[in-house]
Design an enzyme around this catalytic site. Structure first.
Site, PDB file in Angstrom:
ATOM      1  N   GLY A  26      -5.338  -4.356  -7.054  1.00 30.96           N
ATOM      2  CA  GLY A  26      -4.228  -4.174  -6.120  1.00 30.96           C
ATOM      3  C   GLY A  26      -4.036  -5.143  -5.165  1.00 30.96           C
ATOM      4  NE  ARG A  29       3.391  -2.648  -3.039  1.00 28.58           N
ATOM      5  CZ  ARG A  29       3.076  -1.395  -2.686  1.00 28.58           C
ATOM      6  NH1 ARG A  29       2.997  -1.059  -1.609  1.00 28.58           N
ATOM      7  NH2 ARG A  29       2.417  -0.558  -3.786  1.00 28.58           N
ATOM      8  CB  VAL A  78      -7.451   0.797 -10.810  1.00 30.41           C
ATOM      9  CG1 VAL A  78      -7.096  -0.589 -10.312  1.00 30.41           C
ATOM     10  CG2 VAL A  78      -6.866   1.803  -9.773  1.00 30.41           C
ATOM     11  CG  ASN A 104      -7.086  -3.861  -1.751  1.00 25.18           C
ATOM     12  OD1 ASN A 104      -7.265  -3.252  -0.664  1.00 25.18           O
ATOM     13  ND2 ASN A 104      -5.841  -3.995  -2.543  1.00 25.18           N
ATOM     14  CB  SER A 156     -10.244   4.936   4.524  1.00 27.88           C
ATOM     15  OG  SER A 156      -9.480   5.407   5.659  1.00 27.88           O
ATOM     16  CE1 TYR A 169      -6.481   6.345   0.952  1.00 30.31           C
ATOM     17  CE2 TYR A 169      -7.325   7.194   3.118  1.00 30.31           C
ATOM     18  CZ  TYR A 169      -6.878   6.512   2.113  1.00 30.31           C
ATOM     19  OH  TYR A 169      -6.703   4.973   2.666  1.00 30.31           O
ATOM     20  CB  ALA A 171     -12.480  14.165  -1.226  1.00 29.71           C
ATOM     21  CE  LYS A 173      -9.493   4.656   0.136  1.00 29.36           C
ATOM     22  NZ  LYS A 173      -9.580   3.501  -0.426  1.00 29.36           N
TER      23      LYS A 173
HETATM   24  P1  NDP Z   1      -0.661  -0.895  -0.276  1.00 27.25           P
HETATM   25  O1  NDP Z   1       0.055   0.314  -0.772  1.00 27.25           O
HETATM   26  O2  NDP Z   1      -0.087  -1.936   0.718  1.00 27.25           O
HETATM   27  O3  NDP Z   1      -0.904  -1.748  -1.616  1.00 27.25           O
HETATM   28  C1  NDP Z   1      -1.635  -1.062  -2.847  1.00 27.25           C
HETATM   29  C2  NDP Z   1      -1.794  -2.226  -3.884  1.00 27.25           C
HETATM   30  O4  NDP Z   1      -2.592  -1.239  -4.734  1.00 27.25           O
HETATM   31  C3  NDP Z   1      -0.691  -2.582  -4.259  1.00 27.25           C
HETATM   32  O5  NDP Z   1      -0.953  -4.019  -4.797  1.00 27.25           O
HETATM   33  C4  NDP Z   1      -0.414  -1.661  -5.807  1.00 27.25           C
HETATM   34  O6  NDP Z   1       0.236  -2.201  -6.801  1.00 27.25           O
HETATM   35  C5  NDP Z   1      -1.872  -1.255  -6.156  1.00 27.25           C
HETATM   36  N1  NDP Z   1      -2.110  -0.179  -6.731  1.00 27.25           N
HETATM   37  C6  NDP Z   1      -1.790   1.004  -6.498  1.00 27.25           C
HETATM   38  N2  NDP Z   1      -2.077   1.979  -7.254  1.00 27.25           N
HETATM   39  C7  NDP Z   1      -2.506   1.400  -8.512  1.00 27.25           C
HETATM   40  C8  NDP Z   1      -3.065   1.464  -9.765  1.00 27.25           C
HETATM   41  N3  NDP Z   1      -2.968   2.762  -9.956  1.00 27.25           N
HETATM   42  N4  NDP Z   1      -3.280   0.710 -10.556  1.00 27.25           N
HETATM   43  C9  NDP Z   1      -3.341  -0.756 -10.075  1.00 27.25           C
HETATM   44  N5  NDP Z   1      -2.828  -1.120  -8.909  1.00 27.25           N
HETATM   45  C10 NDP Z   1      -2.589  -0.072  -7.845  1.00 27.25           C
HETATM   46  O7  NDP Z   1      -2.064  -0.420   0.340  1.00 27.25           O
HETATM   47  P2  NDP Z   1      -2.953  -0.886   1.375  1.00 27.25           P
HETATM   48  O8  NDP Z   1      -3.050  -2.222   1.280  1.00 27.25           O
HETATM   49  O9  NDP Z   1      -2.532  -0.256   2.689  1.00 27.25           O
HETATM   50  O10 NDP Z   1      -4.385  -0.358   0.925  1.00 27.25           O
HETATM   51  C11 NDP Z   1      -5.307  -1.032   0.359  1.00 27.25           C
HETATM   52  C12 NDP Z   1      -6.660  -0.372   0.337  1.00 27.25           C
HETATM   53  O11 NDP Z   1      -7.021  -0.232   1.819  1.00 27.25           O
HETATM   54  C13 NDP Z   1      -6.330   1.038  -0.175  1.00 27.25           C
HETATM   55  O12 NDP Z   1      -7.691   1.422  -1.069  1.00 27.25           O
HETATM   56  C14 NDP Z   1      -6.382   1.975   0.939  1.00 27.25           C
HETATM   57  O13 NDP Z   1      -6.667   3.079   0.857  1.00 27.25           O
HETATM   58  C15 NDP Z   1      -7.095   0.954   1.987  1.00 27.25           C
HETATM   59  N6  NDP Z   1      -7.027   1.394   3.325  1.00 27.25           N
HETATM   60  C16 NDP Z   1      -5.831   1.161   3.871  1.00 27.25           C
HETATM   61  C17 NDP Z   1      -5.440   1.465   5.167  1.00 27.25           C
HETATM   62  C18 NDP Z   1      -4.223   1.110   5.694  1.00 27.25           C
HETATM   63  O14 NDP Z   1      -4.126   1.497   7.009  1.00 27.25           O
HETATM   64  N7  NDP Z   1      -3.286   0.535   5.191  1.00 27.25           N
HETATM   65  C19 NDP Z   1      -6.346   2.086   5.999  1.00 27.25           C
HETATM   66  C20 NDP Z   1      -7.943   2.379   5.432  1.00 27.25           C
HETATM   67  C21 NDP Z   1      -7.882   1.972   4.191  1.00 27.25           C
HETATM   68  P3  NDP Z   1       1.885  -2.264  -6.816  1.00 27.25           P
HETATM   69  O15 NDP Z   1       2.335  -3.371  -6.092  1.00 27.25           O
HETATM   70  O16 NDP Z   1       2.061  -2.637  -8.362  1.00 27.25           O
HETATM   71  O17 NDP Z   1       2.130  -0.692  -6.792  1.00 27.25           O
END
Ligand code: NDP
Length: 261
Positions: A26, A29, A78, A104, A156, A169, A171, A173
């Protein structure tokens, strides 16, 4: 602010990962993108996965290669074990090793349990928890064989505190924590560390979706009185991926501004 990002850049540069290969799931973004950029800055070869943001992926590859970082982008879900195995194979074939894996990629499908659909449960568990299982399983052999490696899984704060509307979510994490501690015990003898970073609320697309009221109530509970930047999460992950933390395994590093202590 410019001051903040400059600060982040300076600290990242102290971590030297020249010659290492890193795989971030991931990476297009949010936190994942900050991770990819921070690892590149530390001198690593970087591979990242994404699901559907092909334009963002291409732009990221281009900007990293302009800066002289060898980069590999891999598209897939993933939640698909075969795809995870193929991605890890592609990384080891292309770069010759896999030294750091960061799980991630993650999603939310929020709602009260009463109204939560089975798909909302399955999608979140499959992406967040099974996705982590898939990539760790695929990385197991190469890291075991090379007798070194660091795995950092992104959990998280909600995995320990719980959160109404996020049973699925939370569960997933919390599951990542138990999974990572168990894997740390399996791989310790092979000099592979497995750690967790548990971010609080971070400024990303995921948190941009929150309404103002929710956002304000979150900030009331955060002693540092602001959301984290993605770079601040990347700093913690880089520490756990770098030689400086070689004797740390099975640890959960909370990066949450004091939201939960
Ligand atoms: P974003 O939504 O900004 O980005 C998610 C990324 O994961 C993207 O690159 C997306 O790819 C990719 N992705 C999502 N689903 C899949 C999949 N099934 N297969 C492959 N790639 C996938 O997420 P964040 O940066 O906010 O979060 C990143 C991590 O941090 C996550 O695990 C989240 O739970 C955790 N987190 C985030 C917090 C927050 O406040 N933002 C707080 C605590 C934890 P694509 O661009 O192609 O969709």
């Amino acid at each position: 602010s410019p001051h903040c990002s400059q600060h982040a850049v300076l600290r990242t540069m102290q971590v030297d990962l020249h010659g290492s290969t890193v795989l971030v799931t991931g990476g297009t973004r949010g936190i994942g993108r900050a991770l990819v950029e921070a690892f590149a800055e530390a001198g690593a070869h970087v591979a990242f996965t994404f699901r559907s943001s092909t334009d963002a992926a291409a732009a990221l590859v281009e900007s990293l290669e302009e800066q002289g970082t060898e980069t590999l982008s891999l598209q897939g879900d993933v939640a698909d074990l075969d795809a995870a195995q193929a991605h890890v194979n592609a990384v080891t074939e292309h770069f010759g090793s896999l030294d750091v894996l960061v799980n991630n990629a993650g999603i939310t499908r929020d709602g009260l349990l009463l109204r939560m659909g089975e798909d909302d449960w399955d999608d979140v568990i499959d992406t967040n928890l099974k996705g982590t299982f898939n990539f760790c399983k695929a990385a197991y052999m190469p890291m075991m064989r090379q007798q070194s490696g660091s795995i950092v899984n992104i959990s998280s704060v909600v995995g320990t505190t719980g959160n109404a509307g996020q049973t699925n979510y939370a569960a997933s994490k919390a599951g990542i924590v138990g999974f990572s501690k168990s894997l740390a015990k399996e791989l310790g003898g092979r000099n592979v560390t497995v750690n967790v970073v548990a971010p609080g609320y971070v400024q990303t697309d995921m948190t941009d979706e929150l309404d103002e009221e929710t956002r304000d109530s979150i900030l009331d509970a955060v002693p540092l009185d602001r959301l984290a930047t993605t770079e601040e999460i990347a700093e913690a992950v880089l520490f756990l991926a770098a030689p400086a933390s070689d004797y740390i395994t099975g640890h959960v590093l909370q990066v949450n501004g004091g939201l939960s202590m």
